[in-house]
Write a protein that holds these residues in place. Structure first.
Motif, short mmCIF file in Angstrom:
data_model
loop_
_atom_site.label_atom_id
_atom_site.label_comp_id
_atom_site.label_asym_id
_atom_site.label_seq_id
_atom_site.Cartn_x
_atom_site.Cartn_y
_atom_site.Cartn_z
N SER A 20 10.40 -28.57 -85.17
CA SER A 20 11.16 -27.32 -84.99
C SER A 20 12.31 -27.24 -86.00
O SER A 20 12.58 -26.18 -86.60
CB SER A 20 11.70 -27.23 -83.56
N GLU A 21 13.04 -28.34 -86.20
CA GLU A 21 14.15 -28.34 -87.16
C GLU A 21 13.66 -28.09 -88.59
O GLU A 21 14.28 -27.36 -89.37
CB GLU A 21 14.89 -29.68 -87.09
N ASP A 22 12.51 -28.66 -88.94
CA ASP A 22 11.96 -28.45 -90.29
C ASP A 22 11.57 -26.99 -90.49
O ASP A 22 11.83 -26.40 -91.55
CB ASP A 22 10.75 -29.37 -90.46
N THR A 23 10.94 -26.40 -89.46
CA THR A 23 10.56 -24.99 -89.56
C THR A 23 11.79 -24.10 -89.71
O THR A 23 11.82 -23.16 -90.51
CB THR A 23 9.75 -24.59 -88.32
N ARG A 24 12.82 -24.42 -88.91
CA ARG A 24 14.05 -23.62 -88.98
C ARG A 24 14.72 -23.75 -90.35
O ARG A 24 15.22 -22.78 -90.92
CB ARG A 24 15.01 -24.08 -87.88
N ALA A 25 14.70 -24.96 -90.94
CA ALA A 25 15.33 -25.16 -92.27
C ALA A 25 14.60 -24.37 -93.35
O ALA A 25 15.22 -23.76 -94.24
CB ALA A 25 15.34 -26.65 -92.61
N ARG A 26 13.25 -24.39 -93.28
CA ARG A 26 12.50 -23.64 -94.29
C ARG A 26 12.75 -22.14 -94.15
O ARG A 26 12.88 -21.42 -95.15
CB ARG A 26 11.01 -23.94 -94.16
N SER A 27 12.85 -21.64 -92.95
CA SER A 27 13.12 -20.21 -92.73
C SER A 27 14.50 -19.83 -93.26
O SER A 27 14.70 -18.75 -93.86
CB SER A 27 13.00 -19.89 -91.23
#
Length: 594
Positions: free
Chosen positions: A34-41
């Motif tokens: 979830s944190e990785d997805t949020r960072a890419r967004s």
């Protein structure tokens, strides 16, 4: 994109062996994913915002730049597209030999009207008359209301005038940008420059063309777009021109003359360092030509070039130089000087009835300015050879100089060249030339016998001249002219340290109906300096001069023109870089005093 499993088997087995709960591994992997997805967004969003910001900045920069350009530009009427030739107002500057501006361009505005767009034509006419008295309100109102769509009002406006017209506030009054010619030194060198005016005109520009002088003669060069940024350098020295004009103006006043002319020429290059004609005019506001009276009285008349006058005694050195060159005489040859001399029905006398005879040496003929002695020398030469020699000096043709007036300023030559014409021409009567002709001819003597074409343009290369007389003859002639100043009729021309040599010339003016006016003279002094190594020739002419400090008027060149020319030399010689020389007195002239 490779995805990491939430429950990797290796870690599950390891956790069970260690007694740990495998569910924690799954929850931890879900959190990291979830944190990785949020960072890419977030990174994508920030990139999009940056790109949008750059786009907005570029748009505002373009709009701001265009608004600045519009604010700084001159308001213009819309123009329909066309294929006509664009009017070019660009014109090269004119400078003196040292790069100082003589003529340049100045941005100004014209004033024109669209009468059909006027709100109150009567008010506009009244206000314009207040600003420009030559514009009559009644006439302007009639023209504003007669149905026309366009009319010129003023070709040039000063900034103050433009603001005053703008304050009238009528939309039918419009301004058009254009360049005009500006002469920052006013009347200085006016006859050299001539002046300029407008040629083809439009509401957005105007063509600047030369109307007289070098502006007209060199018009094609000055209007050449390829040379518009390259000033045209003249041979004139602004400082010398100013000094010479000042001295001649004072000399006119002191000698009660109605006109004056002066030419200063470099004898080794043919360059005209100064050319003055008085009265003069301001080329910024060139006056109209005279419609009545004598055209020679107009300030537009260039006395140095267009004024053709009888040479008077300044011509005598030509007769003597030719006789020396032909080997007919030497400086010590004795010639008949018994006055009066009779030739047929004609009688040749000396000034005020003098008689210098019965014999004079050739040197004394020049020194005393003997008409009779010169006449006998001319008869030795003969009329045919005399004509050929004067032609070789350029005295039969217009001066080839860069002024539009030059081709029409030819000498006045006798139609028949009889013996009496040979006699009178030898001492400067019956043939008329300009001061410029005289300066060119004297330069041929001063520089060692070579005739150089004169020029008003600064020369980088000296042209090859035409040899007229030998260097030996030229040196002898120059030494004779020096004796005219030290012992003869030009004693007031002595300038200490500058070895002035020259010849005076006093010629009665021709009456309109024929004959000579004894009370009106053209007085000339043709000089060279320093005689030991001549560098410059100066010719000064005064029109109807009279020195009135004595009991009776004195109208000869020796009393009027010579002291004025001496003052010119005294003032300009140091400016020309000439150092005064010490002239040693001969030992046999030194005497002991008690």
């Amino acid at each position: 994109m490779t995805r990491t499993p939430l429950r990797p088997l290796a870690r599950i087995l390891s956790a069970r062996q260690n007694g740990e709960n495998p569910d924690h591994i799954e929850r931890e992997n879900i959190r990291l994913r979830s944190e990785d997805t949020r960072a890419r967004s977030q990174t994508r969003a920030e990139g999009r915002l940056l790109l949008l910001g750059v786009a907005f900045f570029a748009a505002f920069l373009v709009v701001g730049t265009r608004m600045g350009q519009l604010a700084a530009s001159v308001p213009e009427e819309p123009r329909s597209a066309g294929t006509g030739t664009e009017i070019s107002g660009r014109r090269a500057d004119i400078t003196d030999r040292n790069g100082r501006i003589l003529a340049t361009n100045f941005s100004t505005f014209s004033l024109y009207a669209h009468p059909k767009q006027m709100v109150d034509p009567k008010h506009v006419a009244v206000e314009l008359e207040k600003l420009f008295p030559e514009m009559k309100a009644a006439d302007m109102e009639r023209r504003f209301t007669d149905g026309r769509s366009f009319m010129w009002l003023r070709k040039k406006l000063s900034p103050e005038q433009m603001q005053a017209v703008h304050d009238i506030g009528d939309p039918g009054l419009l301004f058009g940008p254009r360049d005009m010619r500006l002469y920052p030194n006013g009347a200085l060198a006016a006859h050299v420059l001539g002046g300029a005016s407008f040629g083809a005109e439009g509401v957005h520009s105007a063509e600047v063309i030369g109307t007289a002088g070098i502006e007209r003669a060199m018009d094609a060069r000055l209007r050449d777009p390829a040379l518009a940024d390259t000033p045209m350098a003249l041979s004139i020295d602004l400082t010398i021109q100013s000094t010479m004009a000042e001295v001649l103006d004072a000399g006119m006043t002191m000698m009660n003359a109605k006109g004056a002319a002066g030419v200063l020429m470099d004898v080794h290059t043919g360059e005209i360092i100064s050319m003055v004609s008085l009265p003069d005019f301001d080329p910024n506001d060139r006056p109209a030509p005279l419609l009545k009276g004598d055209p020679g009285d107009s300030p537009l008349f260039n006395r140095s070039l267009q004024g053709v006058y009888e040479l008077g005694s300044t011509a005598k050195i030509f007769a003597v130089s030719q006789a020396l060159e032909l080997g007919l005489v030497t400086p010590d040859t004795m010639v008949d000087a018994n006055a009066p001399m009779r030739w047929g029905r004609f009688k040749i006398g000396e000034f005020e009835g003098h008689n210098y005879g019965p014999l004079l040496s050739v040197t004394e003929v020049i020194e005393k300015s003997s008409n009779v002695g010169t006449a006998h020398i001319a008869l030795m030469v003969g009329g045919d050879r005399q004509q050929a020699f004067l032609k070789s000096l350029g005295l039969f043709d217009p001066v080839p100089i860069e002024l539009i007036e030059a081709p029409g300023s030819g000498p006045l030559i006798p139609k028949r060249w009889s013996d009496i014409v040979t006699i009178t021409t030898s001492y400067g009567h019956g043939m008329s030339v300009s001061p410029m002709h005289l300066a060119v001819a004297y330069s041929a003597i001063a520089n060692g016998g070579v005739l150089l074409p004169p020029t008003l343009l600064k020369r980088d290369k000296i042209p090859e001249g035409t040899r007229i007389i030998s260097a030996k003859t030229a040196k002898i002639a120059a030494s004779m002219l020096r004796r005219v100043v030290t012992n003869g009729t030009a004693s007031l021309g002595e300038v200490e340290g500058y070895e002035v040599g020259g010849k005076t010339g006093t010629a009665d003016k021709v009456k309109p109906g024929g004959g000579y006016d004894k009370d009106k003279n053209i007085n000339t002094f043709a000089a060279m300096f320093p005689v030991s190594d001549p560098q410059y020739v100066l010719v000064v002419t005064l029109d109807e001069a009279s020195e009135n400090t004595g009991p009776k008027p004195r109208r000869t060149a020796g009393w009027t023109t010579v002291p004025v020319a001496a003052e010119v030399i005294r003032r300009v010689a140091p400016l020309l870089g000439l150092r005064p020389q010490i002239e040693y007195t001969p030992l046999n002239a030194v005497s002991a005093q008690q």
